[in-house]
Each structure stands twice: as C-alpha cells, then as structure tokens.
Design a protein around this motif. Structure first.
Motif, PDB file in Angstrom:
ATOM      1  N   THR A 112       0.809  -1.216   0.000  1.00  0.00           N
ATOM      2  CA  THR A 112       0.000   0.000   0.000  1.00  0.00           C
ATOM      3  C   THR A 112       0.845   1.270   0.000  1.00  0.00           C
ATOM      4  N   TYR A 113       1.941   1.247   0.756  1.00  0.00           N
ATOM      5  CA  TYR A 113       2.835   2.422   0.770  1.00  0.00           C
ATOM      6  C   TYR A 113       4.259   2.005   0.439  1.00  0.00           C
ATOM      7  N   VAL A 114       4.827   2.661  -0.564  1.00  0.00           N
ATOM      8  CA  VAL A 114       6.240   2.494  -0.879  1.00  0.00           C
ATOM      9  C   VAL A 114       6.875   3.854  -0.622  1.00  0.00           C
ATOM     10  N   ASP A 115       7.721   3.930   0.388  1.00  0.00           N
ATOM     11  CA  ASP A 115       8.340   5.213   0.760  1.00  0.00           C
ATOM     12  C   ASP A 115       9.785   5.245   0.298  1.00  0.00           C
ATOM     13  N   TRP A 116      10.110   6.217  -0.517  1.00  0.00           N
ATOM     14  CA  TRP A 116      11.474   6.401  -1.049  1.00  0.00           C
ATOM     15  C   TRP A 116      12.019   7.648  -0.363  1.00  0.00           C
ATOM     16  N   VAL A 117      12.982   7.474   0.500  1.00  0.00           N
ATOM     17  CA  VAL A 117      13.441   8.561   1.373  1.00  0.00           C
ATOM     18  C   VAL A 117      14.893   8.888   1.092  1.00  0.00           C
ATOM     19  N   THR A 118      15.166  10.157   0.824  1.00  0.00           N
ATOM     20  CA  THR A 118      16.548  10.531   0.556  1.00  0.00           C
ATOM     21  C   THR A 118      17.118  11.443   1.627  1.00  0.00           C
ATOM     22  N   GLY A 119      16.644  11.321   2.822  1.00  0.00           N
ATOM     23  CA  GLY A 119      17.304  12.069   3.882  1.00  0.00           C
ATOM     24  C   GLY A 119      16.322  12.860   4.713  1.00  0.00           C
ATOM     25  N   ALA A 120      16.825  13.860   5.364  1.00  0.00           N
ATOM     26  CA  ALA A 120      15.992  14.695   6.247  1.00  0.00           C
ATOM     27  C   ALA A 120      15.191  15.683   5.389  1.00  0.00           C
ATOM     28  N   ARG A 121      14.327  16.444   6.041  1.00  0.00           N
ATOM     29  CA  ARG A 121      13.486  17.380   5.301  1.00  0.00           C
ATOM     30  C   ARG A 121      14.333  18.411   4.562  1.00  0.00           C
ATOM     31  N   ARG A 122      13.778  18.859   3.461  1.00  0.00           N
ATOM     32  CA  ARG A 122      14.476  19.897   2.702  1.00  0.00           C
ATOM     33  C   ARG A 122      13.987  21.258   3.206  1.00  0.00           C
ATOM     34  N   ASP A 123      14.756  22.275   2.859  1.00  0.00           N
ATOM     35  CA  ASP A 123      14.433  23.628   3.343  1.00  0.00           C
ATOM     36  C   ASP A 123      13.022  24.061   2.982  1.00  0.00           C
ATOM     37  N   SER A 124      12.568  23.629   1.794  1.00  0.00           N
ATOM     38  CA  SER A 124      11.243  24.073   1.352  1.00  0.00           C
ATOM     39  C   SER A 124      10.112  23.273   1.984  1.00  0.00           C
ATOM     40  N   GLU A 125      10.425  22.223   2.728  1.00  0.00           N
ATOM     41  CA  GLU A 125       9.371  21.369   3.280  1.00  0.00           C
ATOM     42  C   GLU A 125       8.988  21.815   4.684  1.00  0.00           C
ATOM     43  N   HIS A 126       7.691  21.643   5.011  1.00  0.00           N
ATOM     44  CA  HIS A 126       7.201  22.140   6.301  1.00  0.00           C
ATOM     45  C   HIS A 126       7.381  21.165   7.432  1.00  0.00           C
ATOM     46  N   ASP A 127       7.565  19.898   7.102  1.00  0.00           N
ATOM     47  CA  ASP A 127       7.715  18.911   8.171  1.00  0.00           C
ATOM     48  C   ASP A 127       8.650  17.810   7.714  1.00  0.00           C
ATOM     49  N   GLY A 128       8.872  16.881   8.597  1.00  0.00           N
ATOM     50  CA  GLY A 128       9.840  15.828   8.325  1.00  0.00           C
ATOM     51  C   GLY A 128      10.997  15.983   9.280  1.00  0.00           C
ATOM     52  N   PRO A 129      11.812  14.957   9.411  1.00  0.00           N
ATOM     53  CA  PRO A 129      12.893  14.977  10.385  1.00  0.00           C
ATOM     54  C   PRO A 129      13.988  15.973  10.029  1.00  0.00           C
ATOM     55  N   GLU A 130      14.675  16.437  11.060  1.00  0.00           N
ATOM     56  CA  GLU A 130      15.813  17.338  10.862  1.00  0.00           C
ATOM     57  C   GLU A 130      17.077  16.555  10.565  1.00  0.00           C
ATOM     58  N   GLU A 131      17.104  15.339  11.052  1.00  0.00           N
ATOM     59  CA  GLU A 131      18.294  14.511  10.851  1.00  0.00           C
ATOM     60  C   GLU A 131      17.898  13.157  10.280  1.00  0.00           C
ATOM     61  N   PHE A 132      18.739  12.675   9.347  1.00  0.00           N
ATOM     62  CA  PHE A 132      18.551  11.325   8.814  1.00  0.00           C
ATOM     63  C   PHE A 132      19.824  10.530   9.052  1.00  0.00           C
ATOM     64  N   HIS A 133      19.683   9.350   9.647  1.00  0.00           N
ATOM     65  CA  HIS A 133      20.835   8.508   9.924  1.00  0.00           C
ATOM     66  C   HIS A 133      20.672   7.168   9.232  1.00  0.00           C
ATOM     67  N   LEU A 134      21.713   6.731   8.565  1.00  0.00           N
ATOM     68  CA  LEU A 134      21.720   5.392   7.990  1.00  0.00           C
ATOM     69  C   LEU A 134      22.755   4.559   8.740  1.00  0.00           C
ATOM     70  N   VAL A 135      22.294   3.457   9.331  1.00  0.00           N
ATOM     71  CA  VAL A 135      23.227   2.579  10.037  1.00  0.00           C
ATOM     72  C   VAL A 135      23.375   1.310   9.209  1.00  0.00           C
ATOM     73  N   ILE A 136      24.583   1.081   8.718  1.00  0.00           N
ATOM     74  CA  ILE A 136      24.844  -0.085   7.871  1.00  0.00           C
ATOM     75  C   ILE A 136      25.417  -1.184   8.760  1.00  0.00           C
ATOM     76  N   VAL A 137      24.731  -2.322   8.809  1.00  0.00           N
ATOM     77  CA  VAL A 137      25.071  -3.355   9.798  1.00  0.00           C
ATOM     78  C   VAL A 137      25.623  -4.621   9.148  1.00  0.00           C
ATOM     79  N   ASP A 138      26.754  -5.076   9.673  1.00  0.00           N
ATOM     80  CA  ASP A 138      27.343  -6.345   9.238  1.00  0.00           C
ATOM     81  C   ASP A 138      26.845  -7.465  10.159  1.00  0.00           C
ATOM     82  N   ASN A 139      27.277  -7.475  11.387  1.00  0.00           N
ATOM     83  CA  ASN A 139      26.816  -8.440  12.396  1.00  0.00           C
ATOM     84  C   ASN A 139      26.869  -9.886  11.915  1.00  0.00           C
TER      85      ASN A 139
END
Lengths: 248, 228, 459
Positions: C266-293
C-alpha cells in the motif's frame, strides 16, 4: 534394451514385490532386466544426516555396481533414490578421483522407473472408456528435485487409472528419512495434513513412486484406522486388469 | 579512503569495506534456478495487463485496491464530482493543499457549500480530517498515486488524515511503477520523501481479515482529471 | 547454554497446539490463495525470478562499491552514516543519537534487523520508551512475545487472543471485532507517533545511485515514523541494497507478490534524507546505520546465497514444518526455512544449530523463493557442518552402518537378520528407530529375500 534394476534398500527390506513388479513392467516393454545385486544403498540416510564420510563408501559400492553392470540403463523404482544419485552423488564424490571420473556416466544412464517407461513408450496414451480413480501422491523428490510430473501420470493413464488430487496434494508426507524419527510428532502431524486431504478425495487407493512416502502415510493411516489403501505405482500397474491396459 | 569532511560519518568504513571486499571476492558456486538469458536482468519485468488505455487501466486497478475513483473529462463532470464529494455528510471540513489543482478543487467545494480550509500546520491534521492534494503522478498497472513531500511541502498531509482526496492529472498517469522509480531517481519531482500510495491504509494482522485506516487514510478518493 | 526445551519438544508441543495449528492454517491458506493471482500478472514469473536472482547475486559481488556509493550519497545530502560491524555497534550508535537529541520516546516501523540486534531490549534497559507501530508488532510487543513470522508477526494469535491483549491497554472495555480493535490501535498509536522524538525504521532496499532508502508497509506506519519525529534512523543489513531504480523495480515487482499476494504494498516510501528547506515537516536529521553483524562471514562461503534473501517470508508460507509448528518453536527472530539456515549462521553459539534438522527437505521453499535460494541444500550443508560435532556413539553407529552396507555380502546379511526378527530396529541404521512407533504402525519387513524371489523359475 538391457536394463539394470537397482531395487533400493527400502524396497529390499520392506517390499521386494515392488522390484518384481518393476521387472514385469520393464519386460512388458520388451527389455531384458537384470538385478544389480552388488548395489546396496544410494547413501541417502547418511547424506541427509550430514555424515558424508559414512555415506561415501556405501554410495561408492553402488556406483561400482552401476559402472560394472553391462546394461544400457539403470532403472530405480524410487524418486528419492534417483534424486540422491542424480543431484547429490556428483557432490559426494567431488574430491574423490576414482569415483568422480565415473559418476557422470553412471548418473546419465540412471532413471526413475516411470521416467524410463514414459521415455521408452512409442505410442501415445489412449483415453480408456472405463478408468479407475486412484489418489496419486506426488513425492517432493519426484516433483521438485527431478521435475517428474508427467511420467507417473503417463504410466498410470496407460493402465486405465485416472490419478486424482485432493486439497493437500503437493504437501510433504513428513517422512524426510531420519527426520521421521528425530521429530516424530512433527512428522506425524505433516502426514495427517496429507491424509486429511486424501480422506476427502473420491477414491480410497493411494499410489505413488516412492515407497518411503507410502510407508509413512500407510503406517499413520493404519494407526488412525482410516479407510485408505496404499500401493506403489509399479505394483498397481503390473497388477492392473490387462483389458484396460495399453503396453506400458 | 580519505576521511569524510562532514563529521557525520562514524564507525570504520575502511575496515568494514575491506572485509566485505575480501569476502565478496572469494569464489562461490551459486545454485541457479534459472539463468536469466536476458543481457539485462534489470531491464524490467513484463506484465500481462493491457496498458494501452492508461486511464481505464488505472481506474480499474485503483478500484480493485479500494480507492473511490472519479474520471472527469470536462468541466461538467468535474463539477459533478465536486458536488458528490461535497455532499459527503461524514466530512465537516476539507483541508486543501497548496497545489493549483487542489486549490481549484477546493474553490469549487467551497462554492458547493462545503467548509474548506487551507493547510497551515500539517502536523495538526487529525484522524478525523479530510485532505485534498494533487498527486504528482498515477500508475496504471496498480492504480497507485505518486506523492512528493517537495510538491506538497509535507510528509504528513497524506498520512495523518482520515480521508485523502487526490487529484491525478490524466496526463501524469504512467504505465508501471518502474516509470515512477525512474522519476524518483531522476529527480523529476524534488522531495525528501517520495511515496507510491495504493488505496487506503490496511492491515491483515488480525486473522487475515482486512481492516482499513490503520496509520493512514481509511478512505482514498481519486479524481482523474482528463479535461483537455 | 540455555535451559530451553529441545527442538523436538518445542516442535511436538507446537504440533499438538490445536489453536495454533488452526491460526497458522488460516494464515497460510489465505496467503496461498492470493499468490497465484498476483503472480499471474507477470508474463513470465520464472524469468522474473531469474532476473531477481541475477541482480541479487551481482549485488553481493559488488557490495563494497555499492555500499560506498550509498554512503557517499547519503552524506552528500546531509545525512549521517554509521558503519556498524557488529549489532552492538549499531545499538551503541542509536543510543548515542538518542542521548545527543535528548530523546525519550521512540517509535519504530517493523525491522527484523533491529530484533536480531536486540535493539528494543537494550534501549528499554537504558531507559528509553520504545513503541512498535506495525499492528502485529505492537500486539506481540504488548504481549511480551517475539514475532512469529518475518512478515506477519502476530499470525500465531487469533482475534480473541488479540482482543485480550489490546483490551489490557484500554481504559474502557474494547469491542472484539476487527474494526474496533484496529481503530483502537490507530488512536492509541497516533498518540505515540505525536509524542515521539525519534523514528526508527528498517530498510527494504537501499538504492545506491540515489542514496535513497525504500521502506514498504501496508499500514502507513513507516510514513508517520519518518514524518512526525525530528530524527529518522534507518538501520539496514549491509546486503539489502541495489544499484539503481532499475534493479529496485525488478525486486519490487516480486517482493509484495511473494510476500502477501499483492501487486504492490500500500505504501512504498522512497526517502533521501531529512526534510528539505522548502518542506514544512519531516525529520531534521537522517541517519543510515549499515550493519554487518556476521553477514560478511557468510559472504563468500558456501552459504553465500542466503544473503540474497529479500525477506518476503514466502518460504515460511509454503513450509509444511512452519505451518505445523509456527515461528516461536524456532527460538529465533528469523523463522521458517530462511530462519533455519540464517540463525545457525548468524548466531552459531545460540544453541539453535539443530534447526537444520527440523526439515524433511521437501524443497517447497526453494521452489517458491523469488531469488531461488536453495534453502534445502543449505540445510544439508549445515547438517554436514554439524556432523563434526556428533558424539562418539553416533559416529560409531554411522561407521557401523557404512561398514555393513558398503559390502553387498554384509548388506545382505543385515537384511536377512532384519527379516528373521521381523523388524527394522535390527538394521544397523543410526537413529531412534523406536520413535517410529509414535502414532504409526510398524514398518513391515519382508520375510523373503529379493534375490531369492528374483531367481525363482517363471511359469
């Protein structure tokens, strides 16, 4: 052709009449059949348990019997053993020069019984007026590993049998070799799923190409007192009414 | 590898990737079920659907996924859709986003007697609200709409409210999701969160029975604007 | 070591649990009914599977370059990247972000990886409040249970059980119908979303060329997890990556079809980071944690192919063992056939290596898998690996069998012994043969030798 029959250990132990029926069917097709007495077991019980060093000498003995046999083809009344030989003998003998050099040729000459019969029939199956319905249990080895979906149906059709399915057709009987005794409750529950489907089908005779599946299902069915009887394809077809039959 | 200037990278990239590099280069023998004969495995997948009439395919697929769909070919049909939607007694007020098509729709809703408000603070949209926005594209195969947080200015407009009314310009309908992914990658629509949404929010987590409106709109109404 | 009951005991108990069997049966039947329709939308499913397999295998061989490109793109867009060689490193990083942001309340979209690294438990121990937002995950979280299926965490529960669990959260009595329960979840979790400081998700696929993470849901909880809180942390298994939108499309044409018989989630979300300057909402920070484990140890090994998994869960849906015993009997976050292979590989010291034995090797998993992972053969490899740990009694038993059955004369004599005793127990076959009698009549033993039958003169 001259055909070597590898009966398999389970047939030899529990139901040698299956090998006799296979001989009869092959002879009806015009072949000369010899029993590969020096072949013992394909090694699958040990292979499935991860015990490759134990499996190897046993499989090697059977391989030697295949290689030494002066036959055009090797026929096996078991999908599971045929799959072991075709899919896994090459891996089992990878680092063993003697066997590795002969395994490919041996494997190329090896076929499951209905596979061989279907490949050596010249005439097409004729629709018979009067056929008997029989529940066909397609084993996992026959279908998924060997891809032998049509050959058994072909063999049954030529003998006046209409194979029928049920709502659990295609599900594993739960044998899995030693799995059946390592996880008996789970194995029996899996058999029950298949049997519950069979009991609702419009026939009471069950047939298949693998004695292992038939033993698993029949021993559970007997325990539960179900009205089902179990017979290997070779015996069913060899014993069928000649009036309904075309040549195999 | 040079250290990144940003200070936003942590952990040890070089030793992490050195190990991966070493392991990835070891010989393996994959068990192949089907060797793709195609030169280009990434060349997309073929579908059986008839994609010759994008609007018709889109409409049917969207309805299958439980969206309500109006297709308007002229101003009269457009108005009829507006009136139908305005007459929904479950809706107290319509919140309309800033895109031209949504605003036009909002004006007509207002003329039809509905209460219409602009969206000033998306975060305040509640579970009872109905929102009108424009989709940046539609997908014929699946009846989906593509949304961009850049185009609407918000990630929340289309997820917080109870109902979402999406205006989809007919010319924006593309055949398959592949075209949307390409659009996202090529930045056809700028936005930090690009979404493909297909019908109302749903779950089958309780006894496999479908329930709608979990964490997104329980109702999606699509107006395909096919006016010349 | 744990004092967990044996795998046989867990399997037996689950097989005996009529309620569980019926819940599983319902789920499996429903899923399997929808899958053929969804697959019929593809002109050639085999070709699609082949393409997907090739794409995933190529990804593994190009993994370092893909990960490097992904990280560079995320950083260039203003995001954070953490390279977590171990699960603990990932958890430590997440904790450090939470502390720096003075976060207390966390919402999560479903992520098996975060279960694998015990993220929730560690964060809760450290005093953070973590709320799962996928309905099934929230239900099992409230019940204090582990998820029982990769895609459908609460599949082992029926409606009455769920109503009971959710009822405890409600101040007023809760009606037991699906709509009321769902609406209650919506309202209650909406509060959690609005209160949350940080949103944590997994990643279905990272798209290297675009620096994007793709997250799919049917409920829309990923959208709120990445839309409301000020920080979005996305954790990805290092192998969950594709090169570009082209490969993504092939994978996405199969993932929902294989998982739930849907043409698209139903929802496919394609996210390229935190909110852009022109956007009114969304996160201020985006973190990608790449895990080996532990994934890099599997890479390049004979189990390499297991890393091509896209976590669709189709293998569980067709597995006769899974559909009989459910996920909890596996004792691991990864359940079903993929779990039986992955768990002994990722957690070899968890006492779960005998999972490889709980399979009849029927091959249904391999037949169904959209990327053609030969799980049945990988189980055989694991059994081979484990055979080295067999005790002296077992090894001696196999040696005896091997000695007896590698010579035709000895083989024949063991068969005639069995015929004389009328029982297979006298065969030199290792294994608890007595257990055959659990619910089955004995295996018949022929009292005539095949050789003799064969040599009989014919009329």
């Amino acid at each position: 052709m001259k055909v070597g029959l590898f009966p398999t250990c389970l047939v030899a132990v529990s139901a040698p009449e299956i090998a006799m029926a296979a001989r009869s069917l092959l002879e009806q097709q015009g072949h000369e059949v010899v029993l590969l007495e020096a072949a013992t077991c394909c090694g699958q019980p040990a292979w499935n348990s991860g015990q490759r060093d134990a499996a190897r000498p046993v499989a090697a003995a059977s391989l030697r019997a295949f290689v030494d046999a002066d036959v055009d083809a090797i026929v096996i009344p078991s999908g599971s053993c045929t799959a072991m030989i075709r899919d896994y003998w090459p891996h089992l003998f990878t680092d063993h020069a003697t066997e590795a050099s002969t395994v490919a040729t041996a494997v190329d000459r090896t076929m499951e019984l209905t596979e061989f019969l279907a490949a050596n029939t010249t005439e097409p199956v004729e629709a018979a007026d009067d056929t008997d319905a029989v529940i066909y249990h397609p084993s996992c080895h026959m279908t998924r590993l060997l891809g032998l979906v049509d050959a058994p149906l072909h063999t049954l059709g030529r003998s006046g049998y209409t194979p029928i399915s049920h709502n659990a057709t295609g599900r594993c009987c739960g044998f899995g070799g030693l799995f059946s005794i390592k996880f008996p409750e789970l194995s029996v529950a899996m058999a029950d799923d298949v049997l519950d489907g069979m009991v609702d089908a419009d026939a009471t005779t069950v047939t298949g190409c693998d004695l292992s599946c038939l033993l698993q299902l029949s021993s559970r069915a007997k325990f539960r007192g179900l009205d089902l009887s179990f017979i290997h394809v070779a015996q069913l077809v060899a014993g069928s009414d000649p009036a309904h039959r075309q040549a195999p | 590898m040079t250290a990144p200037p940003s200070g936003r990278e942590s952990g040890d990239r070089s030793s992490f990737l050195a190990k991966v590099e070493h392991r990835a280069s070891l010989p393996t023998t994959p068990h192949l079920i089907h060797v793709a004969e195609k030169d280009d495995p990434a060349g997309g997948v073929a579908y059986t659907a008839d994609l010759s009439d994008l609007v018709a395919t889109f409409t049917a697929a969207a309805r299958e996924h439980k969206s309500v769909v109006y297709v308007v070919h002229n101003d009269a049909e457009h108005l009829a859709a507006v009136l139908d939607i305005a007459s929904d007694s479950d809706v107290e007020e319509f919140f309309v986003s800033d895109e031209a098509e949504a605003r036009e729709f909002g004006n007509l809703l207002e003329q039809a007697g509905a209460t219409v408000r602009p969206i000033t603070e998306p975060r305040q949209l509640t579970q009872r609200d109905t929102v009108v926005t424009t989709a940046v594209a539609g997908v014929a195969l699946t009846g989906s709409i593509a949304l961009s947080s850049g185009a609407s200015g918000s990630r929340l407009l289309t997820s917080l409210p109870k109902s979402h009314i999406a205006i989809v310009p007919a010319a924006s309908i593309v055949p398959t999701p592949r075209d949307i992914y390409q659009g996202f990658a090529e930045e056809r629509w700028l936005g930090s969160a690009l979404i493909i949404a297909t019908g109302p929010s749903r779950t089958g987590d309780i006894e496999m029975q479908l329930a709608f409106g979990v964490h997104g709109p329980g109702q999606v109404v699509i107006v395909v604007d096919a006016r010349p | 070591m744990t004092d967990r009951p044996s795998l046989r005991a867990r399997a037996a108990a689950a097989a005996d649990d009529g309620g569980l069997r019926s819940n599983l049966h319902r789920a499996v039947t429903h899923r399997e009914a929808r899958r053929p329709e969804a697959y019929a939308e593809l002109t050639d499913a085999n070709e699609a599977h082949g393409a997907a397999q090739r794409i995933r295998l190529d990804t593994l061989r190009n993994l370092p370059a893909l990960l490097g490109t992904m990280a560079d793109n995320v950083l260039a867009a203003g995001g954070y990247v953490h390279w977590a060689d171990t699960g603990d490193s990932a958890v430590d990083y997440v904790e450090s972000v939470l502390r720096r942001r003075n976060a207390t309340n966390i919402v999560k979209a479903k992520s098996m990886l975060t279960e694998e690294i015990h993220l929730n438990a560690r964060l809760e121990q450290a005093g953070f409040e973590v709320t799962e937002t996928d309905l099934g995950e929230w239900i099992v979280q409230l019940a204090g249970q582990a998820p029982s299926h990769i895609v459908a965490p609460a599949v082992h529960l029926n409606r009455a059980e769920i109503a009971d669990i959710l009822g405890k959260e409600s101040a007023e009595p809760l009606a037991g119908d699906v709509t009321s329960l769902t609406q209650f979840a919506r309202s209650r979790l909406r509060e959690a979303f609005l209160d949350a400081d940080v949103g944590i998700t997994g990643v279905n696929f990272a798209v290297a060329e675009s620096g994007a993470v793709v997250i799919v849901t049917n409920e829309g909880n990923a959208g709120l997890t990445i839309g409301l809180p000020k920080v979005h942390i996305a954790l990805m298994g290092m192998e969950r990556i594709v090169e570009s939108w082209r490969e993504l499309d092939v994978m996405m044409s199969l993932l929902p079809r294989a998982a739930t018989g849907q043409s698209i989630s139903t929802y496919v979300d394609w996210v390229t980071g935190a909110r852009r300057d022109s956007e009114h909402d969304g996160p201020e920070e985006f973190h990608l944690v790449i895990v080996d484990n532990g994934r890099s140890d599997i890479l390049g090994s004979e189990y390499d192919q297991v890393l091509t998994c896209i976590r669709c869960g189709a293998c569980s849906n067709v597995c006769p063992v899974y559909s009989t015993i459910g996920g909890h009997a596996y004792g691991s976050v990864y359940t079903g056939p993929i779990g039986a292979v992955l768990t002994p590989l990722l957690s070899p010291d968890a006492g779960l290596n005998d999972l490889a034995n709980a399979s009849s090797l029927c091959g249904a998993c391999w037949e169904t898998c959209p990327v053609g992972i030969p799980l049945h053969d990988l189980l055989l490899e694991l059994r081979y690996r484990e055979s080295a740990a067999a005790g002296p009694t077992e090894r001696a038993a196999w040696r005896l069998w091997s000695t007896m059955w590698s010579k035709p004369s000895r083989y024949r004599s063991s068969l005639s012994t069995a015929a004389r005793f009328g029982s297979v127990s006298s065969l030199p076959l290792p294994g608890p043969i007595k257990r055959w009698a659990t619910g089955r009549t004995p295996i018949p033993v022929a009292n005539k030798s095949l050789r003799k039958l064969w040599k009989r003169p014919r009329s």
